[in-house]
Scaffold this motif. Sequence first.
Motif, short mmCIF file in Angstrom:
data_model
loop_
_atom_site.label_atom_id
_atom_site.label_comp_id
_atom_site.label_asym_id
_atom_site.label_seq_id
_atom_site.Cartn_x
_atom_site.Cartn_y
_atom_site.Cartn_z
N ALA A 139 0.86 -1.19 0.00
CA ALA A 139 0.00 0.00 0.00
C ALA A 139 0.89 1.23 0.00
O ALA A 139 1.79 1.36 0.82
CB ALA A 139 -0.91 0.00 1.22
N GLY A 140 0.64 2.12 -0.93
CA GLY A 140 1.38 3.37 -1.01
C GLY A 140 0.44 4.55 -0.83
O GLY A 140 -0.72 4.39 -0.46
N ARG A 141 0.93 5.73 -1.11
CA ARG A 141 0.09 6.92 -0.98
C ARG A 141 -0.93 7.02 -2.11
O ARG A 141 -2.02 7.52 -1.93
CB ARG A 141 0.95 8.17 -0.96
N GLU A 142 -0.54 6.56 -3.29
CA GLU A 142 -1.40 6.70 -4.47
C GLU A 142 -2.17 5.44 -4.81
O GLU A 142 -3.24 5.53 -5.40
CB GLU A 142 -0.55 7.10 -5.68
N GLU A 143 -1.63 4.26 -4.51
CA GLU A 143 -2.26 3.03 -4.96
C GLU A 143 -1.90 1.85 -4.06
O GLU A 143 -0.98 1.94 -3.24
CB GLU A 143 -1.87 2.69 -6.40
N ILE A 144 -2.65 0.77 -4.24
CA ILE A 144 -2.33 -0.52 -3.63
C ILE A 144 -1.90 -1.42 -4.79
O ILE A 144 -2.59 -1.50 -5.80
CB ILE A 144 -3.54 -1.11 -2.90
N VAL A 145 -0.75 -2.08 -4.65
CA VAL A 145 -0.20 -2.88 -5.74
C VAL A 145 -0.17 -4.35 -5.32
O VAL A 145 0.47 -4.70 -4.33
CB VAL A 145 1.23 -2.43 -6.10
N TYR A 146 -0.87 -5.18 -6.07
CA TYR A 146 -0.80 -6.63 -5.91
C TYR A 146 0.17 -7.13 -6.97
O TYR A 146 0.02 -6.81 -8.14
CB TYR A 146 -2.17 -7.27 -6.16
N SER A 147 1.16 -7.93 -6.57
CA SER A 147 2.13 -8.41 -7.55
C SER A 147 2.44 -9.88 -7.34
O SER A 147 2.45 -10.37 -6.21
CB SER A 147 3.42 -7.60 -7.48
N VAL A 148 2.65 -10.57 -8.46
CA VAL A 148 2.98 -11.99 -8.46
C VAL A 148 3.98 -12.24 -9.58
O VAL A 148 3.79 -11.77 -10.70
CB VAL A 148 1.73 -12.88 -8.68
N ASP A 149 5.05 -12.97 -9.27
CA ASP A 149 6.00 -13.44 -10.28
C ASP A 149 5.75 -14.92 -10.46
O ASP A 149 5.77 -15.68 -9.49
CB ASP A 149 7.44 -13.22 -9.84
N VAL A 150 5.51 -15.34 -11.69
CA VAL A 150 5.12 -16.73 -11.95
C VAL A 150 5.65 -17.17 -13.31
O VAL A 150 5.97 -16.33 -14.16
CB VAL A 150 3.57 -16.84 -11.87
N ALA A 151 5.76 -18.46 -13.49
CA ALA A 151 6.15 -18.99 -14.80
C ALA A 151 5.10 -18.56 -15.84
O ALA A 151 3.91 -18.49 -15.54
CB ALA A 151 6.26 -20.51 -14.76
N ARG A 152 5.56 -18.27 -17.01
CA ARG A 152 4.72 -17.70 -18.06
C ARG A 152 3.46 -18.52 -18.35
O ARG A 152 2.38 -17.97 -18.58
CB ARG A 152 5.56 -17.55 -19.32
N GLU A 153 3.55 -19.84 -18.31
CA GLU A 153 2.39 -20.67 -18.65
C GLU A 153 1.29 -20.64 -17.60
O GLU A 153 0.18 -21.07 -17.85
CB GLU A 153 2.81 -22.12 -18.93
N TYR A 154 1.59 -20.11 -16.41
CA TYR A 154 0.59 -20.06 -15.34
C TYR A 154 -0.15 -18.72 -15.25
O TYR A 154 -0.99 -18.54 -14.37
CB TYR A 154 1.24 -20.36 -13.99
N VAL A 155 0.15 -17.81 -16.13
CA VAL A 155 -0.50 -16.49 -16.11
C VAL A 155 -2.02 -16.61 -16.17
O VAL A 155 -2.73 -15.94 -15.42
CB VAL A 155 0.04 -15.58 -17.23
N PRO A 156 -2.60 -17.48 -17.03
CA PRO A 156 -4.07 -17.58 -17.06
C PRO A 156 -4.69 -18.06 -15.74
O PRO A 156 -5.87 -17.84 -15.50
CB PRO A 156 -4.33 -18.60 -18.18
N LEU A 157 -3.92 -18.71 -14.89
CA LEU A 157 -4.42 -19.13 -13.59
C LEU A 157 -4.26 -18.05 -12.53
O LEU A 157 -5.09 -17.94 -11.62
CB LEU A 157 -3.68 -20.40 -13.13
N VAL A 158 -3.21 -17.25 -12.64
CA VAL A 158 -2.91 -16.26 -11.62
C VAL A 158 -3.77 -15.00 -11.77
O VAL A 158 -4.17 -14.41 -10.77
CB VAL A 158 -1.41 -15.90 -11.64
N VAL A 159 -4.08 -14.60 -12.97
CA VAL A 159 -4.86 -13.38 -13.18
C VAL A 159 -6.22 -13.45 -12.48
O VAL A 159 -6.57 -12.53 -11.73
CB VAL A 159 -4.99 -13.04 -14.68
N PRO A 160 -7.01 -14.52 -12.64
CA PRO A 160 -8.28 -14.57 -11.91
C PRO A 160 -8.10 -14.61 -10.39
O PRO A 160 -8.92 -14.06 -9.65
CB PRO A 160 -8.94 -15.86 -12.39
N LEU A 161 -7.01 -15.21 -9.93
CA LEU A 161 -6.74 -15.24 -8.50
C LEU A 161 -6.49 -13.84 -7.98
O LEU A 161 -7.00 -13.45 -6.92
CB LEU A 161 -5.55 -16.15 -8.23
N MET A 162 -5.72 -13.05 -8.71
CA MET A 162 -5.44 -11.67 -8.30
C MET A 162 -6.70 -10.82 -8.35
O MET A 162 -6.98 -10.05 -7.43
CB MET A 162 -4.36 -11.06 -9.20
N VAL A 163 -7.48 -10.96 -9.41
CA VAL A 163 -8.71 -10.19 -9.55
C VAL A 163 -9.69 -10.55 -8.44
O VAL A 163 -10.35 -9.68 -7.87
CB VAL A 163 -9.33 -10.40 -10.95
N GLY A 164 -9.78 -11.83 -8.11
CA GLY A 164 -10.66 -12.26 -7.02
C GLY A 164 -10.28 -11.65 -5.69
O GLY A 164 -11.14 -11.32 -4.87
#
Length: 139
Positions: A64-89
């Motif tokens: 959490a910063g002054r301007e925004e809250i940043v959610y970040s994940v580093d993951v293997a490229r093939e798992y991006v379709p699984l991680v995006v819905p998890l972050m959005v949820g």
Amino acid sequence: DKQGLTANLGLFVNAGSRFENGSNFGVSSMTSMMAFNSTAHLSHLRTVKTLEQLGANSTTACKAGREEIVYSVDVAREYVPLVVPLMVGNVLFPRLLPWEVKAAHKYVKTAQAELAGDGAAMVQELLNKAAFCNNTLGY
């Protein structure tokens, strides 16, 4: 896109501490401490297990910063379709269970103690408070 083996995903929410007032002071910090807990679709345990299986449990963060809250994940490229819905949820459908909120309160005290122990960070906070008092960036 550099066609690398890993992807660094970041989800920025325009809800930092500058948008807080006296009635909701500290909510952005508490939100970052409650990140990647239970959602409407996944329990905290299932979220952690999913991140572990994808190899992202140690690279997952929320700041959490002054301007925004940043959610970040580093993951293997093939798992991006699984991680995006998890972050959005986590952003759109958090389930704030009483025991998870109570557990996060311990982290608040720890964060306050760390800030008090870090002289440079404390000076930065006090300068910001003095410069922007009653102007959305101060208290």
